[in-house]
Each structure stands twice: as C-alpha cells, then as structure tokens.
Write an enzyme that holds these catalytic residues in place. Structure first.
Site, PDB file in Angstrom:
ATOM      1  N   SER A 516       0.818  -1.207   0.000  1.00 36.10           N
ATOM      2  CA  SER A 516       0.000   0.000   0.000  1.00 36.10           C
ATOM      3  C   SER A 516       0.861   1.270   0.000  1.00 36.10           C
ATOM      4  O   SER A 516       1.526   1.572  -0.973  1.00 36.10           O
ATOM      5  CB  SER A 516      -0.958  -0.042   1.199  1.00 36.10           C
ATOM      6  N   ASP A 527      10.492   5.975  -9.754  1.00 40.36           N
ATOM      7  CA  ASP A 527      10.061   6.714 -10.952  1.00 40.36           C
ATOM      8  C   ASP A 527      10.809   8.035 -11.107  1.00 40.36           C
ATOM      9  O   ASP A 527      11.140   8.440 -12.227  1.00 40.36           O
ATOM     10  CB  ASP A 527       8.558   6.977 -10.898  1.00 40.36           C
ATOM     11  N   LYS A 541      -0.773  -4.305  -3.409  1.00 39.48           N
ATOM     12  CA  LYS A 541      -2.071  -3.784  -2.929  1.00 39.48           C
ATOM     13  C   LYS A 541      -2.237  -2.370  -3.482  1.00 39.48           C
ATOM     14  O   LYS A 541      -1.734  -1.409  -2.932  1.00 39.48           O
ATOM     15  CB  LYS A 541      -2.087  -3.781  -1.406  1.00 39.48           C
TER      16      LYS A 541
END
Length: 730
Positions: A516, A527, A541
C-alpha cells in the site's frame, strides 16, 4: 491503509469443518434468514451494483462466480458435499444476484442447512469409526493426496468414506509420531482432522522400501510416541469439540458467508462485517487490543499469519513469520491445546486475545516447512502495541574498503503513522513518520554518512499522507501518486513543500510484505530516479477501500485504485526491485496475486514530473558487484539454496505416505537437507554446527542473520552507487 486494516481485507467467515449423509435437519434445527439479514442483503447488492470501483453487473456470470466462491469458502477441498448436492442447488449459479437483490435468501439458507448436516454427519461418522477402532495399522502402501484443488465432487457417500478413512488414518499417524502437545516444543501436528498439507514430503520412487524398514529391526511400535488408546482419546475429543462448534452456527454466520461470497466474487477486499465483527475491529483500530500483534487470515481450513504489527509482541519475539499456519492454541505456560483447524477466524482471534502480560501458546506450521509434520509450539506474552515501538529508528553501518572506513545510514520505517488528534489540536510537537524521519536524516548527516538505506521491509502501509510527505524529504515538490475513482476521475496527490532534507545516494529496501503506502513511496522514488529499490517484489495492494454503515453491520467496499506517476498501477504487480534478493516467502501464498479475484493491473495517463537522476545507467556494474559479494556471503548463499529447496519440494510433492516407516524417512530426508544447508552456512561463518534442524528454528537464531545480511548488502550497494555517482561527476 493501516496494518490493522489488513485484518478486514483478510476476514472470511468460512465454516470449514466436516460433512456426511444427505439427511436434512429437523425443521426446528434449521437455520433460517432473519428480517435484518434479508434487508442487509438488499443493501449490499445495491452497494455492489452502484458504488464499487468496478462496473459491476449483477448478471448471471456474476451469480455463477459468487456461487463458486461460496462453494470454495465452505468446502474448498470437495470433502463434504456430493456431486448431487451441488447439482441440486446449481440454480444458485444463475439466481444468486436475484436472491440478494430481492432479499430472498431462503434457497441459499436451504443449501447451507444441507451443508451443515453434511458436516455434522461426517463428524459423527468419524466418532463412530473411532468407537469401533482398537488398533491403527500404519503398514501398507497407501498415500493421501494433498493437492485437493482439482478433486471432483464425490459421486456417493462411499467415495467420500474412502477419502475420510485415509484422512482419519493420517490424523492418527501424525499423533503417533508427535506425542501429546506438551511433550515437545517441536513436533508433528496433532490437530489436523482434515489436513490441507500446504507443503508436502517427497514421495519415494520405490514403494517397496516400506518393508525394508521393518526388516532392519525397527518395528512400527518403536516409532510411535503415542499409543492407540491415547490417539483415539485425543481424536474423539477433537471431533466432539468440532461437532459442538458446528452446532452453534447461527443465522448471522450464514449471512456472513453469503455476503462475503458476493463481495469476493468481485475483489478480495470487498466484504461484509456483522455488528459483532465491526465492534471487534473498532477495538483493534484504536490499538487498544491486548494481544500478540499478529494479523490473521483464513486459508482453507487453516488460519495463517498474514502480517505482523510492527512493534507488537509477535514481531519483537521473532517466533512468528508471515504465512505460518496456526493449528492449535493454548492458554498459559502449560495445559491443553485447543485445535483450531477448521475453526472460524473470529473464534481463533478470540482464543489468541487476552490480558496484557499473559502467555498464549501457538502450535504452528512454519511458513518455511515443506510438510505439516514440521510443527512447533511458540510462547508469546501478550502486550499492547505502543507508538514508540512502531516509530522510525536509525543505525549506522560501517564498511571497510581498501583500508578506509565508510559509513552508510539506515532508517527503519515499520509503518506510516501520524498522531491525527494532536495534529488537529495544533500541537507543534505531534508525532509523524515524516517528522521523525527528518530528524533521523539530520542526525545521520551529522555522522557523515555517504548514503542512506530506507528499510520498508514488512511495512504494510498506514497513513497515505505520510507516504506523500515523506517522499517530499527527497524531492523538491512534485506529484507522488494518482488515485482513480469509479467514475474515472483522477486525483493527483503530491508534495507541495519546497526544499529537501536529503539529496545524497539513496536506496529503498522492500519485501513481499511491503504494501500500500510503502509501494507508493518506493514506486515514486524509483520513478523519479531518486534512488534504487532493493529486495523483493512488493505485495501489490493498489486498491482503496472505504467502510460504509449498513442498517445491520458494515460493508468494506473497493472504491478507487492507486497509480504511479508513470501511469502504471501498483495493483497486483507491486513494485519490482532494481536489484532482487532471494526470498523464502512464496508469492503464491502471500501477496495480492495470491488472493481470489484480485483486480487486474492496468494503466492511466502519465503525469509530468522532473527526473532527479538515472540509476538505470549504473545498474549493470552495481548488479555485478552485488553478485560477486553475495556469492561469497554464507547467509545469502544459504537463503538462495533454501528458497530453491522449498520451491522444489512444493513443486514435486502432491501426497504423503500413510506408512509410518516411509513417513518417517520422508520427514528425516527433508530435515537432513535443511540441516545440511544450515551447517554449511555455520561452517562458512566459523560457527559451531548443530545436531538437529529443530535447533535452527528458534526465532532470531535463524532469521536475524539473514535480515542483517540483506541490510548490510543494501549498505554495500548504496556505497557502490555513491562511488559510481562520484566517479561520473553526478
């Protein structure tokens, strides 16, 4: 999503116990739907149709999926119901949605009453068999199939009798080899009336070996740790207790099965909570529950550890690990153990709970075990979880290269937390992950570290706002995560504060239990090119749930999905590390991909963001240096070999022997391989070898060296990265 919230997504009220003859219960014994239950079913149907993230059509295809989910929940091994039973009620595969939408649950309850009677009759059948048994014969060549997923529904009660004769014999054989629960802290399971056997002993290629053992002078009796009468008494007590529990099933229990089948037909995190379960979970959410700090989920007829609460008694003890299965629970330092195989999840939770400073004993099948005969009993002292135990902490790892000492900082973040109450009150000293990590970064900078490792292993998430703000410690403003709702609207969350707390070399260490908010953080760092991600593929998740009040109970409903700034979802795939470490956690057992009907991975449009670096260009030399180091590291070598061994055994085996000599050989062969690997590791480290594999399963003794090896290797990789950046002038 907080670690405690993972309990909700794990709860499934599957009443998995036992079965039998087609006689229906007397009318007064039948379980019938209530007015509250029928109204609740209609509310749930409306919520699924109009409020779920997915475009849910409660059509015939959905009805068939819900019907199959219900069958899977109550009889996952096809051990109780007959083919004729399933055929008789096959209309529910077309009418499940109509039953919910109209609040007409009579047909579903009628089916459940049949299933209930099957269970009661099968338990009585087992008791009758024991009453007429004087001696168990553990000779012969029979094997019990353990791969039950593809078993056909039995065509007659006699076909099921064949299966249950073997299951009863297997339960007796396990007891014969194990002794009583108090005989040893490392023993075979005595509490498996209908063993699922998740990892299995290797089969012998030569069935004639069964007789060789007897010819060598070892009798069947010489291998027994419990005699026949003691075995019969133990099994009678077990099955009688299960029969009592089954007869206590009420209308609310059946409603929970029906509505959770409906929810899980769409995704694994949509589920119904009865009023009693809602009240219980509210206690857990407030962190006032006194227990062991382990989150549980149903796994067929077992209850297994899904994750450990950071700072909780179980996590601190090092005695429990995710994917461990619990087969029995005992109170205090000694006394009887209660079998929990086939017990409902809420009942198991109630047994494990207790007052602070009291002791609970758990008989577990360790996650790394390849056979249910490899169980152990652990003792844990109950306590409350304190914020201090969950707070971020730091250390410095010293590395010597070419005679020079280098320092790498490590910050452990067990969860993303914030004191919401103090924040709302405007207190300037309120605690939060971001504030604590900022202070730790400042302290590490004063110690002249050359890089930092953020350790998010086991971090199941928590406050999303903290994941966002903590990313801001390493980037100067920018988006962090996209959230898409059911209408397709996308909200962009991110860091709005100027400035950074740390600009140096960075790595994020994750594992399969990083979920999560942890995945959002690791994905953003990756990224942005802000640092490396090391370890294992994360949980996956990537969905968002809300809790909606019903007139009777609550419904946890999936309403949104997370996406990285690249547009890729974290759902199902999680975050893949730049440099991977071997893992003993089986992704087929733990992770979003292991859950039924998990929502698919997909993408949305990427957003504009600033690239802070290009770690990819340095990955080839970093991976090469990593391979060279770990090939010489006994702990990494051991972890890799043991992971390969566990995978091989899981792939190879689909049955267990019911011959006591062959079963003993299979157990010993597995332990011999495990012991050999462990002693190779110890020898390479200059440690004394051990005589028994049981000695290597003492919590910290076999886990901490591996954990520390991963941490130290991560520090080495960050140092390599720092030197690469320096050499390139970046």
């Amino acid at each position: 999503m907080s670690p405690f919230a993972m309990v909700r997504q794990a709860v499934v009220f599957a009443l998995c116990v036992v079965m039998a003859l087609p006689t229906l219960a007397a009318e007064q014994d039948r379980i019938v739907p209530t007015d509250n239950g029928e109204q609740t079913a209609q509310e749930v149907a409306q919520s699924l149709r109009y409020s779920h993230y997915e475009d849910v059509s409660l059509d015939q295809q959905w009805s068939e999926t819900a019907w199959q989910r219900m069958l899977k929940m109550i009889d996952p091994q096809h051990a109780y119901l007959l083919k004729s039973d399933v055929r008789q009620y096959s209309d529910l595969g077309s009418n499940f949605s109509e039953a919910l939408e109209n609040g007409n649950l009579d047909r579903l309850y009628e089916f459940y009453n049949l299933y209930q009677k099957r269970i009661e009759n099968r338990l009585q059948w087992l008791l009758d068999q024991l009453e007429h048994t004087e001696h168990f014969d553990f000779e012969g060549h029979d094997r019990l199939a353990t791969d039950d997923e593809d078993r056909e529904w039995a065509s007659s009660p006699s076909r099921l009798d064949e299966l249950w004769h073997k299951r009863l014999k297997n339960a007796a054989l396990q007891l014969a080899l194990s002794g009583s629960p108090e005989d040893s802290d490392t023993r075979q399971p005595g509490e498996t009336p209908e063993p699922e056997i998740p990892g299995n002993p290797r089969q012998s290629d030569d069935p004639e070996q069964h007789d060789d053992e007897s010819e060598s002078g070892k009798s069947e009796d010489s291998l027994r740790m419990m005699d026949d009468q003691a075995i019969i008494s133990q099994l009678e007590k077990r099955y009688s207790n299960q029969l009592d529990r089954v007869r206590q099933t009420n209308s609310e229990d059946v409603l929970s099965v029906i509505l959770n089948a409906a929810g899980s037909a769409i995704d694994p995190h949509t589920e119904y909570f009865s009023p009693s379960r809602s009240e219980s979970f509210d206690i857990q959410m407030k962190l006032s529950l006194e227990g062991i700090g382990a989150l549980l989920q149903q796994d067929g007829e077992y209850v297994k550890i899904s994750s450990l609460v950071p700072g909780g008694p179980a996590e601190k003890s090092g005695l429990l690990k995710p994917a461990d299965r619990i087969v029995a629970v005992g109170q205090g330092e000694s006394g009887d153990m209660t079998s929990v195989v086939g017990m409902r999840l809420d009942e198991v939770v109630d047994l494990i709970r207790g007052p602070k400073d009291s002791t609970v004993r758990l008989e577990i099948i360790p996650a790394k075990a390849v056979d249910t005969t490899q169980t152990r009993i652990v003792r844990i002292t109950r306590d409350t979880v304190k914020l201090e135990d969950q707070a971020a902490s730091s250390q410095v790892i010293d590395i010597t290269r070419d005679g020079e000492r280098h320092r790498i900082g490590v910050i452990k973040v067990p969860m993303f937390y914030v004191d919401f109450k103090a924040e709302k009150q405007g207190r300037k000293d309120y605690r939060s992950t971001t504030r604590d990590v900022h202070q730790l970064i400042d302290q590490l900078k004063q110690k002249n570290v050359e890089g930092i490792v953020l350790d998010l292993r086991g971090n199941g998430g928590g406050a999303l706002q903290e994941a966002n703000s903590m990313i801001g410690l390493f980037i100067d403003r920018g988006p962090t995560v996209q959230v898409r709702d059911a209408q397709g609207r996308i909200s962009l969350l991110g860091d709005t504060d100027r400035g950074v707390a740390y600009q140096g070399p960075l790595a994020v260490l994750v594992d399969r239990l990083s979920a999560s908010a942890s995945e959002i953080f690791a994905g953003a760092i990756q990224d942005y090119g802000r640092g490396l991600v090391l370890g294992n593929q994360t949980f996956g998740k990537g969905t968002v749930q809300t809790l909606d009040d019903l007139d009777h109970g609550e419904l946890k409903l999936t309403r949104a999905k997370f996406y990285r700034i690249t547009g890729a979802s974290t759902q199902l795939h999680g975050v893949k590390p730049d440099i991977s470490y071997p893992s003993l956690v089986d992704p087929d057992e733990i992770g979003e991909s292991a859950l039924p009907n998990a929502l698919p991975w997909d993408t949305v449009r990427p957003v504009s963001y600033r690239q802070y670096g290009n770690p990819d260009r340095y990955l080839p030399p970093l991976r090469q240096a990593h391979q060279q180091r770990t090939s010489q590291d006994p702990n990494f070598h051991y972890l890799e070999r043991e992971a390969e061994l566990a995978h091989k055994l899981r792939e190879q085996n689909n049955s267990v022997s019911l011959n006591i000599h062959q079963r003993k050989r299979e157990m010993e062969a597995q332990e011999s391989e495990q012991l050999s690997l462990e002693n190779q590791r110890r020898k390479a480290l200059g440690q004394e070898p051990i005589d028994s594999w049981a000695d290597a399963r003492d919590g910290e003794d076999d886990q901490t060296p591996i954990d520390q090896a991963q941490l130290r290797e991560s520090a080495n990789i960050v140092l390599d990265y720092a030197q690469q950046l320096q050499d390139s002038g970046s």
